[in-house]
Design a protein around this motif. Structure first.
Motif, PDB file in Angstrom:
ATOM      1  N   ASP A  49       0.761  -1.210   0.216  1.00 23.48           N
ATOM      2  CA  ASP A  49      -0.195   0.077   0.030  1.00 23.48           C
ATOM      3  C   ASP A  49       0.975   1.535  -0.126  1.00 23.48           C
ATOM      4  O   ASP A  49       1.731   1.714   1.173  1.00 23.48           O
ATOM      5  N   PRO A  50       1.273   2.235  -1.254  1.00 18.22           N
ATOM      6  CA  PRO A  50       1.848   3.332  -0.854  1.00 18.22           C
ATOM      7  C   PRO A  50       1.590   4.745   0.106  1.00 18.22           C
ATOM      8  O   PRO A  50       2.312   5.323  -0.059  1.00 18.22           O
ATOM      9  N   ALA A  51      -0.149   4.286   0.168  1.00 16.31           N
ATOM     10  CA  ALA A  51      -0.632   5.082   1.694  1.00 16.31           C
ATOM     11  C   ALA A  51      -0.562   5.253   3.169  1.00 16.31           C
ATOM     12  O   ALA A  51      -0.059   5.788   3.910  1.00 16.31           O
ATOM     13  N   ASP A  52       0.639   3.628   3.910  1.00 11.72           N
ATOM     14  CA  ASP A  52       0.914   3.210   3.885  1.00 11.72           C
ATOM     15  C   ASP A  52       2.121   4.066   4.415  1.00 11.72           C
ATOM     16  O   ASP A  52       3.578   4.556   4.621  1.00 11.72           O
ATOM     17  N   PRO A  53       2.141   4.469   6.181  1.00 11.68           N
ATOM     18  CA  PRO A  53       3.189   6.586   6.291  1.00 11.68           C
ATOM     19  C   PRO A  53       4.208   5.563   7.334  1.00 11.68           C
ATOM     20  O   PRO A  53       5.056   6.513   7.388  1.00 11.68           O
ATOM     21  N   ALA A  54       4.499   4.263   7.500  1.00  8.13           N
ATOM     22  CA  ALA A  54       5.486   3.173   7.982  1.00  8.13           C
ATOM     23  C   ALA A  54       6.976   3.954   7.834  1.00  8.13           C
ATOM     24  O   ALA A  54       7.770   3.456   7.838  1.00  8.13           O
ATOM     25  N   ALA A  55       6.622   3.402   5.575  1.00  4.70           N
ATOM     26  CA  ALA A  55       7.240   3.123   5.178  1.00  4.70           C
ATOM     27  C   ALA A  55       8.291   4.510   4.463  1.00  4.70           C
ATOM     28  O   ALA A  55       7.115   4.856   4.457  1.00  4.70           O
ATOM     29  N   ALA A  56       9.625   4.206   4.689  1.00  5.26           N
ATOM     30  CA  ALA A  56      10.214   5.449   4.307  1.00  5.26           C
ATOM     31  C   ALA A  56      10.219   5.832   2.627  1.00  5.26           C
ATOM     32  O   ALA A  56      10.695   6.567   2.064  1.00  5.26           O
ATOM     33  N   ALA A  57       9.989   4.612   1.832  1.00  4.72           N
ATOM     34  CA  ALA A  57       9.918   4.567   0.363  1.00  4.72           C
ATOM     35  C   ALA A  57       9.049   3.398  -0.501  1.00  4.72           C
ATOM     36  O   ALA A  57       8.569   2.205   0.423  1.00  4.72           O
ATOM     37  N   HIS A  58       8.430   3.584  -1.447  1.00  2.20           N
ATOM     38  CA  HIS A  58       7.834   2.275  -1.324  1.00  2.20           C
ATOM     39  C   HIS A  58       7.877   1.859  -2.917  1.00  2.20           C
ATOM     40  O   HIS A  58       8.538   2.863  -3.778  1.00  2.20           O
ATOM     41  N   VAL A  59       7.648   0.781  -3.342  1.00  2.00           N
ATOM     42  CA  VAL A  59       8.273   0.258  -4.752  1.00  2.00           C
ATOM     43  C   VAL A  59       7.256  -0.848  -5.113  1.00  2.00           C
ATOM     44  O   VAL A  59       6.778  -1.586  -4.509  1.00  2.00           O
ATOM     45  N   ASN A  60       5.939  -0.086  -6.217  1.00  2.51           N
ATOM     46  CA  ASN A  60       5.443  -0.660  -6.301  1.00  2.51           C
ATOM     47  C   ASN A  60       5.125  -1.421  -7.987  1.00  2.51           C
ATOM     48  O   ASN A  60       5.718  -0.613  -8.940  1.00  2.51           O
ATOM     49  N   VAL A  61       4.507  -2.217  -8.330  1.00  6.61           N
ATOM     50  CA  VAL A  61       4.402  -2.481  -9.935  1.00  6.61           C
ATOM     51  C   VAL A  61       2.842  -2.295 -10.130  1.00  6.61           C
ATOM     52  O   VAL A  61       2.423  -2.333  -9.445  1.00  6.61           O
ATOM     53  N   ASP A  62       2.085  -2.210 -12.045  1.00  2.00           N
ATOM     54  CA  ASP A  62       0.941  -1.800 -11.855  1.00  2.00           C
ATOM     55  C   ASP A  62       0.470  -3.122 -11.692  1.00  2.00           C
ATOM     56  O   ASP A  62      -0.229  -3.594 -12.696  1.00  2.00           O
ATOM     57  N   ILE A  63       0.201  -3.394 -11.291  1.00  2.00           N
ATOM     58  CA  ILE A  63      -0.327  -4.142 -10.730  1.00  2.00           C
ATOM     59  C   ILE A  63      -2.268  -4.798 -10.750  1.00  2.00           C
ATOM     60  O   ILE A  63      -2.791  -5.405 -11.538  1.00  2.00           O
ATOM     61  N   ALA A  64      -2.592  -2.936 -10.751  1.00  2.00           N
ATOM     62  CA  ALA A  64      -4.426  -2.742 -11.344  1.00  2.00           C
ATOM     63  C   ALA A  64      -4.394  -2.964 -13.147  1.00  2.00           C
ATOM     64  O   ALA A  64      -4.894  -3.893 -13.517  1.00  2.00           O
ATOM     65  N   ASP A  65      -2.962  -2.574 -13.893  1.00  2.00           N
ATOM     66  CA  ASP A  65      -3.685  -2.448 -14.715  1.00  2.00           C
ATOM     67  C   ASP A  65      -3.354  -3.951 -15.590  1.00  2.00           C
ATOM     68  O   ASP A  65      -3.900  -4.780 -16.318  1.00  2.00           O
ATOM     69  N   GLY A  66      -3.041  -4.223 -14.938  1.00  2.97           N
ATOM     70  CA  GLY A  66      -2.799  -6.211 -14.986  1.00  2.97           C
ATOM     71  C   GLY A  66      -3.599  -6.772 -15.199  1.00  2.97           C
ATOM     72  O   GLY A  66      -3.758  -7.635 -16.292  1.00  2.97           O
ATOM     73  N   MET A  67      -4.635  -6.316 -14.208  1.00  2.00           N
ATOM     74  CA  MET A  67      -5.929  -7.025 -14.077  1.00  2.00           C
ATOM     75  C   MET A  67      -6.873  -6.325 -15.174  1.00  2.00           C
ATOM     76  O   MET A  67      -7.698  -7.329 -15.666  1.00  2.00           O
ATOM     77  N   ARG A  68      -6.498  -4.958 -15.378  1.00  2.00           N
ATOM     78  CA  ARG A  68      -6.891  -4.710 -16.015  1.00  2.00           C
ATOM     79  C   ARG A  68      -7.483  -5.530 -17.908  1.00  2.00           C
ATOM     80  O   ARG A  68      -8.090  -5.725 -18.824  1.00  2.00           O
ATOM     81  N   GLN A  69      -5.781  -5.237 -18.572  1.00  2.00           N
ATOM     82  CA  GLN A  69      -5.433  -6.377 -19.332  1.00  2.00           C
ATOM     83  C   GLN A  69      -6.082  -7.666 -18.775  1.00  2.00           C
ATOM     84  O   GLN A  69      -5.996  -8.466 -20.592  1.00  2.00           O
ATOM     85  N   VAL A  70      -5.874  -8.503 -18.595  1.00  2.00           N
ATOM     86  CA  VAL A  70      -6.927  -9.557 -17.994  1.00  2.00           C
ATOM     87  C   VAL A  70      -8.320  -9.203 -18.722  1.00  2.00           C
ATOM     88  O   VAL A  70      -8.770 -10.610 -19.263  1.00  2.00           O
TER      89      VAL A  70
END
Length: 342
Positions: A149-170
């Motif tokens: 979750d990129p909104a998690d304030p406890a993390a100093a940094a976030h790295v994500n893949v575009d998971i939502a786009d993957g499911m939209r492609q499916v």
């Protein structure tokens, strides 16, 4: 005694300044040095056998030069590939990476050392449920979250893949083939990445009139997935075309392991993949091409996730800002999907 190559030697051999060598080998070159020059410097350093003076960088980059990578499981090759990426970048900077599993990404990850703060410089956590990291968060160590979750304030940094786009492609792939009645075989693990998949699928199908979606969940193993998929398909048949998910023609699975179980369920019910039911996975594990028919699935750049995660931790330790766009994912159509039966 053989001469130990210095940064000056690298600079002379590459035909660049020592400042450029420092920028490239310190991973601060982006926006200042071209990719071609950065590659030349790295290749030259490798050919000369140059190793940075770790003692000189010790105070800037940490005390132990060790990072902890927390993952939900050691049996899933996705996390092995994340580790490979993180370890590669870490090695370039004289760091080591310790791999530590937290069961299913849900059970609390205990401090693996008498004192993590004394043994580590930072933590990278991949695809973890938020509550699983309570003990790690309590150490006060820099925390980089991957596929979380990129909104998690406890993390100093976030790295994500575009998971939502993957499911939209499916969804777009299956809708394009003509499917309108879907079952979502969802992971029972309560983590952000699976919540995103479910939401993206719902939204994509809701936008197309005449579609139906039924969701069932299962633990991340093939046997549990087979049982859940069998129940869902039997229930769909009982409901008929007028009910929710009746006569489902497509099984959308949250990962390839669930998809393998779903394929077994279809066969046990005397039906065929993809002639009667199309099945999709997610992750593009080796399993995706080991099953028959081979799985249509979403390929995730796992090694790149690990590389970005370690780069983010190094940036945090050097008090530098780190921001990166979500990494793109790619749908890989294979033989497990086809138009629905007439």
């Amino acid at each position: 005694m053989a001469h130990r190559p210095t940064s000056r030697d690298v600079a002379q051999a590459a035909g660049v300044s020592q400042a450029t060598v420092s920028l490239v080998l310190g991973d601060k070159w982006r926006g200042r040095v071209s990719e071609r020059t950065a590659g030349l410097v790295r290749d030259t350093a490798r050919e000369l056998g140059y190793r940075p003076n770790l003692a000189a960088r010790h105070l800037r980059l940490g005390r132990t030069r060790t990072a902890l990578l927390v993952v939900p499981a050691l049996t899933n090759e996705f996390f092995a590939r994340v580790y490979t990426g993180a370890a590669g970048v870490a090695a370039e900077h004289g760091f080591g990476v310790v791999l530590y599993p937290s069961p299913e990404g849900v059970s609390p990850a205990r401090d693996p050392f008498a004192s993590a703060r004394a043994a580590l410089d930072g933590v990278i956590a991949s695809s973890m449920a938020a509550r699983a990291l309570a003990a790690i968060r309590g150490t006060g160590l820099p925390l980089v979250m991957l596929d979380s979750d990129p909104a998690d304030p406890a993390a100093a940094a976030h790295v994500n893949v575009d998971i939502a786009d993957g499911m939209r492609q499916v969804a777009a792939h299956l809708l394009g083939l003509g499917h309108r009645r879907f079952v979502h075989l969802a992971s029972a693990v309560p983590s952000w990445t699976f919540e995103v998949r479910a939401r993206a699928l719902r939204e994509a199908l809701r936008a197309v009139p005449g579609t139906s979606l039924r969701t069932v969940s299962a633990p991340l193993n093939a046997d549990a997935a087979r049982e859940a998929a069998e129940r869902a398909l039997r229930s769909a048949e009982t409901l008929g075309t007028g009910g929710t998910g009746g006569d489902a023609t497509a099984l959308v699975c949250d990962d390839d392991i669930l998809a393998a179980g779903a394929c077994k369920a279809v066969r046990r019910l005397g039906r065929r993949v993809p002639d009667d039911v199309s099945v999709t996975g997610f992750d593009d594990l080796a399993l995706a091409t080991a099953v028959e028919p081979e799985l249509t699935t979403v390929r995730l750049p796992a090694e790149r996730v690990g590389e970005q995660g370690m780069a983010a931790l190094l940036a945090v330790l050097e008090a530098r800002d780190f921001e990166a766009p979500d990494l793109p994912v790619t749908l890989i159509p294979r033989a497990s999907t086809a138009p629905p039966p007439e």
